[in-house]
Design a protein around this motif. Structure first.
Motif, PDB file in Angstrom:
ATOM      1  N   LEU A 136      26.400  34.341  48.918  1.00 42.06           N
ATOM      2  CA  LEU A 136      26.038  34.711  50.452  1.00 42.06           C
ATOM      3  C   LEU A 136      27.106  34.415  51.274  1.00 42.06           C
ATOM      4  O   LEU A 136      27.603  33.145  51.358  1.00 42.06           O
ATOM      5  CB  LEU A 136      24.942  33.615  50.665  1.00 42.06           C
ATOM      6  N   ASP A 137      27.927  35.418  51.962  1.00 41.01           N
ATOM      7  CA  ASP A 137      28.722  35.185  52.756  1.00 41.01           C
ATOM      8  C   ASP A 137      28.350  35.273  54.494  1.00 41.01           C
ATOM      9  O   ASP A 137      27.877  36.131  54.869  1.00 41.01           O
ATOM     10  CB  ASP A 137      29.733  36.429  52.614  1.00 41.01           C
ATOM     11  N   LEU A 138      28.381  34.133  55.002  1.00 38.51           N
ATOM     12  CA  LEU A 138      27.987  34.040  56.144  1.00 38.51           C
ATOM     13  C   LEU A 138      29.091  34.291  57.123  1.00 38.51           C
ATOM     14  O   LEU A 138      28.826  34.267  58.424  1.00 38.51           O
ATOM     15  CB  LEU A 138      27.430  32.550  56.444  1.00 38.51           C
ATOM     16  N   GLN A 139      30.171  34.607  56.658  1.00 39.51           N
ATOM     17  CA  GLN A 139      31.315  34.781  57.588  1.00 39.51           C
ATOM     18  C   GLN A 139      31.296  36.213  58.354  1.00 39.51           C
ATOM     19  O   GLN A 139      31.497  36.471  59.156  1.00 39.51           O
ATOM     20  CB  GLN A 139      32.432  34.633  57.080  1.00 39.51           C
ATOM     21  N   ASN A 140      30.780  37.087  57.158  1.00 43.96           N
ATOM     22  CA  ASN A 140      30.889  38.642  57.512  1.00 43.96           C
ATOM     23  C   ASN A 140      29.710  39.139  57.536  1.00 43.96           C
ATOM     24  O   ASN A 140      29.485  40.266  58.241  1.00 43.96           O
ATOM     25  CB  ASN A 140      31.955  39.480  56.577  1.00 43.96           C
ATOM     26  N   SER A 141      28.645  38.648  57.021  1.00 46.26           N
ATOM     27  CA  SER A 141      27.433  39.290  57.105  1.00 46.26           C
ATOM     28  C   SER A 141      26.455  38.889  58.105  1.00 46.26           C
ATOM     29  O   SER A 141      26.435  37.835  58.655  1.00 46.26           O
ATOM     30  CB  SER A 141      26.796  39.327  55.852  1.00 46.26           C
ATOM     31  N   SER A 142      25.424  39.612  58.584  1.00 46.45           N
ATOM     32  CA  SER A 142      24.354  39.272  59.385  1.00 46.45           C
ATOM     33  C   SER A 142      22.908  38.935  58.714  1.00 46.45           C
ATOM     34  O   SER A 142      22.018  39.125  59.188  1.00 46.45           O
ATOM     35  CB  SER A 142      24.057  40.232  60.438  1.00 46.45           C
ATOM     36  N   VAL A 143      23.070  38.344  57.372  1.00 49.67           N
ATOM     37  CA  VAL A 143      22.132  38.064  56.614  1.00 49.67           C
ATOM     38  C   VAL A 143      21.033  37.183  57.579  1.00 49.67           C
ATOM     39  O   VAL A 143      19.763  37.343  57.467  1.00 49.67           O
ATOM     40  CB  VAL A 143      22.328  37.147  55.240  1.00 49.67           C
ATOM     41  N   LEU A 144      21.320  36.205  58.283  1.00 53.60           N
ATOM     42  CA  LEU A 144      20.722  35.212  59.016  1.00 53.60           C
ATOM     43  C   LEU A 144      20.596  35.520  60.174  1.00 53.60           C
ATOM     44  O   LEU A 144      20.462  34.630  61.158  1.00 53.60           O
ATOM     45  CB  LEU A 144      21.310  33.795  58.859  1.00 53.60           C
ATOM     46  N   ASP A 145      20.619  36.690  60.994  1.00 55.60           N
ATOM     47  CA  ASP A 145      20.226  37.113  62.082  1.00 55.60           C
ATOM     48  C   ASP A 145      21.166  36.327  63.075  1.00 55.60           C
ATOM     49  O   ASP A 145      22.179  35.832  62.655  1.00 55.60           O
ATOM     50  CB  ASP A 145      18.732  37.181  62.429  1.00 55.60           C
ATOM     51  N   GLN A 146      20.931  36.398  64.413  1.00 54.75           N
ATOM     52  CA  GLN A 146      21.687  35.692  65.259  1.00 54.75           C
ATOM     53  C   GLN A 146      21.221  34.162  65.377  1.00 54.75           C
ATOM     54  O   GLN A 146      20.142  34.135  65.853  1.00 54.75           O
ATOM     55  CB  GLN A 146      21.705  36.246  66.776  1.00 54.75           C
ATOM     56  N   PRO A 147      22.163  33.041  65.067  1.00 55.63           N
ATOM     57  CA  PRO A 147      21.863  32.083  64.981  1.00 55.63           C
ATOM     58  C   PRO A 147      21.520  31.551  66.351  1.00 55.63           C
ATOM     59  O   PRO A 147      22.153  31.848  67.321  1.00 55.63           O
ATOM     60  CB  PRO A 147      23.015  31.137  64.429  1.00 55.63           C
ATOM     61  N   LYS A 148      20.340  30.708  66.672  1.00 56.70           N
ATOM     62  CA  LYS A 148      20.011  29.985  67.960  1.00 56.70           C
ATOM     63  C   LYS A 148      20.796  28.751  68.034  1.00 56.70           C
ATOM     64  O   LYS A 148      21.134  28.232  67.042  1.00 56.70           O
ATOM     65  CB  LYS A 148      18.450  29.975  67.990  1.00 56.70           C
ATOM     66  N   ILE A 166      29.760  31.270  51.388  1.00 56.79           N
ATOM     67  CA  ILE A 166      30.539  30.923  52.290  1.00 56.79           C
ATOM     68  C   ILE A 166      30.358  30.853  53.840  1.00 56.79           C
ATOM     69  O   ILE A 166      29.575  31.603  54.480  1.00 56.79           O
ATOM     70  CB  ILE A 166      31.570  32.485  52.136  1.00 56.79           C
ATOM     71  N   LEU A 167      30.651  29.760  54.233  1.00 56.76           N
ATOM     72  CA  LEU A 167      30.402  29.210  55.602  1.00 56.76           C
ATOM     73  C   LEU A 167      30.946  29.898  56.595  1.00 56.76           C
ATOM     74  O   LEU A 167      32.017  30.417  56.340  1.00 56.76           O
ATOM     75  CB  LEU A 167      30.373  27.677  55.655  1.00 56.76           C
ATOM     76  N   PRO A 168      30.499  29.883  57.879  1.00 58.56           N
ATOM     77  CA  PRO A 168      30.904  30.620  58.865  1.00 58.56           C
ATOM     78  C   PRO A 168      32.561  30.113  59.276  1.00 58.56           C
ATOM     79  O   PRO A 168      33.195  30.911  59.694  1.00 58.56           O
ATOM     80  CB  PRO A 168      30.368  30.088  60.340  1.00 58.56           C
ATOM     81  N   ASP A 169      32.986  28.963  58.750  1.00 55.14           N
ATOM     82  CA  ASP A 169      34.248  28.571  59.179  1.00 55.14           C
ATOM     83  C   ASP A 169      35.178  28.885  57.659  1.00 55.14           C
ATOM     84  O   ASP A 169      36.166  28.524  57.544  1.00 55.14           O
ATOM     85  CB  ASP A 169      34.492  27.021  59.216  1.00 55.14           C
ATOM     86  N   GLY A 170      34.634  29.735  56.811  1.00 60.30           N
ATOM     87  CA  GLY A 170      35.354  30.127  55.531  1.00 60.30           C
ATOM     88  C   GLY A 170      35.234  29.172  54.592  1.00 60.30           C
ATOM     89  O   GLY A 170      35.893  29.479  53.258  1.00 60.30           O
ATOM     90  N   THR A 171      34.909  27.837  54.669  1.00 59.57           N
ATOM     91  CA  THR A 171      34.582  27.019  53.608  1.00 59.57           C
ATOM     92  C   THR A 171      33.947  27.568  52.321  1.00 59.57           C
ATOM     93  O   THR A 171      32.600  28.155  52.932  1.00 59.57           O
ATOM     94  CB  THR A 171      34.066  25.761  53.937  1.00 59.57           C
ATOM     95  N   LYS A 172      34.031  27.551  51.128  1.00 55.19           N
ATOM     96  CA  LYS A 172      33.151  27.828  50.112  1.00 55.19           C
ATOM     97  C   LYS A 172      32.326  26.705  49.584  1.00 55.19           C
ATOM     98  O   LYS A 172      33.056  25.722  49.289  1.00 55.19           O
ATOM     99  CB  LYS A 172      34.158  28.449  48.892  1.00 55.19           C
ATOM    100  N   VAL A 173      31.064  27.144  49.273  1.00 56.41           N
ATOM    101  CA  VAL A 173      30.392  26.005  48.617  1.00 56.41           C
ATOM    102  C   VAL A 173      29.439  26.612  47.410  1.00 56.41           C
ATOM    103  O   VAL A 173      29.006  27.804  47.744  1.00 56.41           O
ATOM    104  CB  VAL A 173      29.244  25.407  49.869  1.00 56.41           C
ATOM    105  N   PHE A 183      23.036  22.981  57.185  1.00 56.42           N
ATOM    106  CA  PHE A 183      24.165  22.915  58.141  1.00 56.42           C
ATOM    107  C   PHE A 183      23.756  23.552  59.363  1.00 56.42           C
ATOM    108  O   PHE A 183      22.728  24.325  59.396  1.00 56.42           O
ATOM    109  CB  PHE A 183      25.257  23.801  57.433  1.00 56.42           C
ATOM    110  N   SER A 184      24.695  23.284  60.366  1.00 54.91           N
ATOM    111  CA  SER A 184      24.226  23.742  61.781  1.00 54.91           C
ATOM    112  C   SER A 184      24.840  25.082  62.046  1.00 54.91           C
ATOM    113  O   SER A 184      25.800  25.577  61.471  1.00 54.91           O
ATOM    114  CB  SER A 184      24.792  22.770  62.589  1.00 54.91           C
TER     115      SER A 184
END
Lengths: 362, 179
Positions: A136-148, A166-173, A183-184
């Motif tokens: 799940l790549d949160l850096q490039n995709s919009s899987v989670l809509d616009q975060p509030k 892959i977190l928004p800052d590029g960190t892999k978990v 995470f926030s």
């Protein structure tokens, strides 16, 4: 350094468990290979006979010690062999049933709400990931809509699943089965990048000296700038473990801070308030994220604790089973029965499956 | 192997003990220690006699069990400096062992790198075979493939690795790693 000195150094690393499993196999292979040039022979026939007898009587003694029946084992006739089958066959059956008071629970299955990976946002949205998704790549995709603003996202991994995030800052978990991760949505914008783990996770943190990365668990927090490490901390268990592969981390628990260097792991026991620092085998500690269980002379109870989390089963054992060590690599996509069959062959312990329970019998 | 053979423990012992002993004394160069290992091997075998029908080759199974016990003890003993020095000083071919080791260390770094780039199934089989020391049959069983497929895939893996590495290194060096 002379060859002899080098050899001693290798032997020392070997003895002190500083070699990787494949290096260890290699040196063992080389020791046998080169020693083979020296042929060993009996002094004479009676030397051989003596030793043969000595070994036999040793075996007899040892076998008899743990069986109540006193039987001489080494008859050299077929008739006697037949009698043996019957005697020991009977005893074997009787010895098999464990009574309840001798049984201990090693690991408990969890109640899980879904068989799929669940992504839940604090604004109420719940998404179930399709079962084939494992990255799940949160850096490039919009899987989670616009975060509030101020929203937190929680990800829950069920049994026999894992997720590479892959977190928004590029960190892999990498998140192991049975893990909850939080995470926030503002992760990459705040002073400190804070995440929360209940379970097991492997991190490759994107280096950013201005924004330290902090992993909170029930009993500790780990602060890093850019590094690779594994962390294990389940809510139901009273310890937290951090194993560092690369970089440097500070491990904080009970208001104390410990710096760990690569190749070391730190285990904090919450009840006893003790801290233990040891070397670890990278493969055994991290190969779960690549889809394997790797055991390197791992205690059977620890093996079963990992197996329990992956398959979400309760594991019970006859309390007299101890000091059994397991080595080897097993793919995690095997059916539980296959894995147990392998483990049984390696450990000489029997596994009985009853619904969601596995019972170890010796 | 039928039930009768299975419990014919003494025949097994008579047939294999000497060969085992001669193999083990190369690892633990002491008669008492080596005979102790042989003894323990048969005691362990007795404990798992019910499962013997699942074992394909009793000869290699016994050898692997004995070898594991021997190295476990050797490792334990080697923690003491005196034992270590004795062992190293009495070892007959230190030089060739150290040579092999150094070449291995240098090359394994490169191999590891190339293995990472193999196709995933091939990589898995190769790792199980070369680094975990499983037989083709064991790998086939574990992955649910035929022996033939496993053999073919592993030999392909070796071909690929040889090709990639022989550009930089001579073939004899590679043989040390693969065979």
């Amino acid at each position: 350094m002379s060859d002899a000195e080098k050899f001693k150094k290798i032997l020392r690393d070997y003895a002190e468990e500083k070699l990787s499993p494949s290096d260890e196999k290699k040196i063992e292979h080389l020791i046998v290979k080169h020693a083979a040039k020296n042929r060993w022979e009996w002094e004479n026939e009676s030397h051989k006979k003596q030793l043969e007898q000595k070994i036999i009587s040793g075996i007899e003694q040892k076998i008899r010690k743990d069986k109540p029946k006193k039987t001489r084992l080494f008859y050299y006739s077929t008739a006697a062999a037949a009698i043996l089958v019957i005697t020991f066959g009977l005893f074997w059956k009787i010895g098999k049933t464990p009574s309840d008071e001798n049984t201990v629970i090693l690991a408990q299955a969890k109640e899980l709400s879904s068989e799929q990976i669940i992504v839940q946002s604090s604004n109420g949205d719940i998404t179930e990931l399709a079962s084939e998704i494992n990255i799940l790549d949160l850096q490039n995709s919009s899987v989670l809509d616009q975060p509030k603003p101020n929203a937190t996202t929680t990800i829950q991994i069920p049994q026999q699943k894992q997720l590479n995030l892959i977190l928004p800052d590029g960190t892999k978990v990498w998140l192991n089965a049975g893990t909850k991760f939080e995470f926030s949505s503002k992760l990459s914008k705040e002073d400190k990048r804070i995440v929360k783990v209940d379970g097991e996770a492997y991190f490759e943190v994107t280096s950013d000296k201005q924004h330290p990365f902090i992993v909170n668990t029930h009993h500790s927090n780990v602060e890093v700038t850019g590094t690779q490490f594994n962390i294990k901390s389940y809510a139901g268990e009273n310890f937290v473990e951090t194993a560092l592969v690369e970089g440097q981390v500070s491990f904080n628990t009970n208001n104390k801070t410990y710096k760990i260097s690569p190749g070391r792991k730190i285990t904090a026991h919450v009840d006893k308030q003790t801290i233990q620092e040891t070397a670890f085998d990278i493969a055994s500690e991290t190969s779960w994220k690549d889809g394997y269980f790797t055991f390197n002379q791992t205690d059977l109870f620890d093996v079963m604790s990992q197996v329990s989390k992956w398959y979400n089963i309760t594991v019970k054992a006859n309390k007299y089973i101890n000091k059994v060590k397991i080595g080897g690599t097993f793919p995690k996509d095997l059916p539980l029965t296959d894995l147990l069959k392998d483990l049984s062959l390696l450990s000489n312990v029997e596994f009985k499956i009853e619904g969601k329970e596995v019972i170890l019998i010796r | 192997m039928n039930n009768q053979d299975l419990f014919d423990f003494s025949t097994l012992y008579k047939e294999h003990w000497e060969n085992l002993f001669k193999q083990i004394i190369r690892i633990l160069p002491d008669e008492d220690e080596a005979s102790d290992v042989v003894q323990q091997t048969f005691v362990d075998l007795w404990d798992i006699r019910e499962k013997l029908s699942e074992i394909r080759s009793i000869r290699s199974f016994l050898f692997i069990m004995a070898r594991n016990i021997a190295f476990k003890r050797l490792k334990q003993s080697l923690r003491e400096e005196t034992y270590r020095n004795n062992f190293a000083n009495n070892y007959s071919s230190t030089e060739s062992l150290v040579d092999d080791w150094l070449v291995y260390k240098e090359l394994s770094t490169l191999i590891d790198h190339e293995v990472e780039h193999l196709p995933s199934k091939m990589k898995e089989m190769f790792i199980l075979s070369r680094f975990e020391g499983l037989s083709y049959a064991e790998i086939a069983q574990r992955l649910g493939k035929s022996d033939k497929t496993v053999k073919k895939q592993i030999s392909n893996a070796i071909k690929i690795l040889k090709l990639k590495l022989s550009a930089k290194y001579s073939t004899p060096l590679l043989l040390i790693l693969f065979f």
